[in-house]
Design a protein around this motif. Sequence first.
Motif, PDB file in Angstrom:
ATOM      1  N   SER A  41      15.044  21.886  27.797  1.00 22.85           N
ATOM      2  CA  SER A  41      15.156  20.574  28.583  1.00 22.85           C
ATOM      3  C   SER A  41      15.991  19.748  27.377  1.00 22.85           C
ATOM      4  O   SER A  41      15.276  19.098  26.710  1.00 22.85           O
ATOM      5  CB  SER A  41      13.517  20.206  28.623  1.00 22.85           C
ATOM      6  OG  SER A  41      13.554  18.924  29.708  1.00 22.85           O
ATOM      7  N   GLY A  44      16.214  13.682  27.872  1.00 23.57           N
ATOM      8  CA  GLY A  44      14.934  13.322  28.679  1.00 23.57           C
ATOM      9  C   GLY A  44      15.173  12.531  29.794  1.00 23.57           C
ATOM     10  O   GLY A  44      14.266  11.552  29.978  1.00 23.57           O
ATOM     11  N   GLY A  93      14.884  22.630  32.354  1.00 19.89           N
ATOM     12  CA  GLY A  93      13.511  22.009  31.651  1.00 19.89           C
ATOM     13  C   GLY A  93      13.154  20.842  32.790  1.00 19.89           C
ATOM     14  O   GLY A  93      13.104  20.848  34.084  1.00 19.89           O
ATOM     15  N   ASP A 230      11.600  21.613  24.424  1.00 14.96           N
ATOM     16  CA  ASP A 230      11.938  20.081  24.828  1.00 14.96           C
ATOM     17  C   ASP A 230      13.293  19.353  23.749  1.00 14.96           C
ATOM     18  O   ASP A 230      13.476  19.920  22.733  1.00 14.96           O
ATOM     19  CB  ASP A 230      10.584  19.224  24.646  1.00 14.96           C
ATOM     20  CG  ASP A 230      10.803  18.174  25.550  1.00 14.96           C
ATOM     21  OD1 ASP A 230      11.674  18.158  26.594  1.00 14.96           O
ATOM     22  OD2 ASP A 230       9.827  17.571  25.653  1.00 14.96           O
ATOM     23  N   TYR A 231      13.785  18.290  24.538  1.00 15.60           N
ATOM     24  CA  TYR A 231      14.771  17.607  24.000  1.00 15.60           C
ATOM     25  C   TYR A 231      14.397  17.112  22.488  1.00 15.60           C
ATOM     26  O   TYR A 231      15.362  16.819  21.632  1.00 15.60           O
ATOM     27  CB  TYR A 231      15.363  16.527  24.689  1.00 15.60           C
ATOM     28  CG  TYR A 231      14.335  15.191  24.771  1.00 15.60           C
ATOM     29  CD1 TYR A 231      14.241  14.269  23.928  1.00 15.60           C
ATOM     30  CD2 TYR A 231      13.417  15.429  25.794  1.00 15.60           C
ATOM     31  CE1 TYR A 231      13.364  13.205  23.946  1.00 15.60           C
ATOM     32  CE2 TYR A 231      12.437  14.268  26.031  1.00 15.60           C
ATOM     33  CZ  TYR A 231      12.412  13.390  25.021  1.00 15.60           C
ATOM     34  OH  TYR A 231      11.440  12.380  25.049  1.00 15.60           O
ATOM     35  N   SER A 239       7.110  26.413  30.686  1.00 18.55           N
ATOM     36  CA  SER A 239       8.060  25.517  31.226  1.00 18.55           C
ATOM     37  C   SER A 239       7.329  24.728  32.239  1.00 18.55           C
ATOM     38  O   SER A 239       7.901  23.714  32.793  1.00 18.55           O
ATOM     39  CB  SER A 239       9.468  26.264  31.812  1.00 18.55           C
ATOM     40  OG  SER A 239       9.123  27.227  32.744  1.00 18.55           O
ATOM     41  N   LYS A 244       3.231  18.404  28.734  1.00 16.73           N
ATOM     42  CA  LYS A 244       3.481  18.677  27.344  1.00 16.73           C
ATOM     43  C   LYS A 244       2.164  18.662  26.300  1.00 16.73           C
ATOM     44  O   LYS A 244       2.108  18.023  25.215  1.00 16.73           O
ATOM     45  CB  LYS A 244       4.620  17.741  26.644  1.00 16.73           C
ATOM     46  CG  LYS A 244       5.614  17.762  27.571  1.00 16.73           C
ATOM     47  CD  LYS A 244       6.768  16.785  27.166  1.00 16.73           C
ATOM     48  CE  LYS A 244       8.067  16.697  28.078  1.00 16.73           C
ATOM     49  NZ  LYS A 244       9.111  15.627  27.827  1.00 16.73           N
TER      50      LYS A 244
END
Length: 306
Positions: A41, A44, A93, A230-231, A239, A244
């Motif tokens: 991902s 965001g 993502g 994640d970023y 996923s 999260k």
Amino acid sequence: MKKILYEDVNIKRTGKFIDNFFDQKKTLLSGHPLFFHIEFSINGTCNRRCFFCPRVDPEKYPNIATSLDIKVFEKMVLELKQVDFNGRISFSGFGEPLLTKNLYQYVEIVKKHLKEVYIEITTNGDVLLSKNGPTMLKKLFDSGLTNIKVSLYDGPEQIAPTENLKKKLNLSDEQFIIRKRYLGPDESFGLTISNRAGAIELKNEVFEVKALTEPLKKPCYFPFYKMMIDYNGDVLICSNDWKKEAPVGNIKNESILDIWVSEKFINIRKKLSKANRNYKPCKTCDVNGTLNAKKAFEEWQNHLSK
């Protein structure tokens, strides 16, 4: 009211890739099988608020204009080079990857160090139909992109301009896949609908999706073959973990290889191998999780039983 299961054709396609990978690649980390797929991902943000996606709620999922640090990304790629990783890296993502304007640089880094890796992007395609879209797409393929999956959410009127873009760049059906995501509820909107580990509630005349009150008593194969990053560098077990809730590490200060065989990650696999989903995020998740990657799951079971 009954939930219907629309099975995306890409699930079977991915399953074939995974099976082939485990037939050919026998790299072990601390005695355990290597992952096949890493999904990023990469930023965001997303330019859409689809009603079947958790991002429909901007308060819970605000747009955060931050991308994964490219130096951290390259560090991770060099770690993968140590084990000659030749699986799949995808940019998809929890957001729209093409909103990362220098995405081609991430692709270049992968191709520079991992020449055999399959590189894929999943996108809503809106950026591609902008003025600079064709130039961006050409740059991505010139940088080493293998495949792009374009999801059309508005209607069949999107097909012609998207097909024209494909023809303009002379891309094959394998390189450029168009997915009809504008179908009605009878066809599950062209998606394999899930509650995203309890992150979404959706109700219509055909089916209802919500967080489970009791966990499913069945295994799930995702953490046996795939990593989700994640970023901000967090590694999630799946996923589908849109909340999260269960990071198992962070690639900024840990090796991706060490995270894969960490005690925390292995303990999760031990529970899932026994059909135990009674922990976050799995306990509220309705995802089948056994549609592909059975070979990866069985390979892990063999190692966990030793």
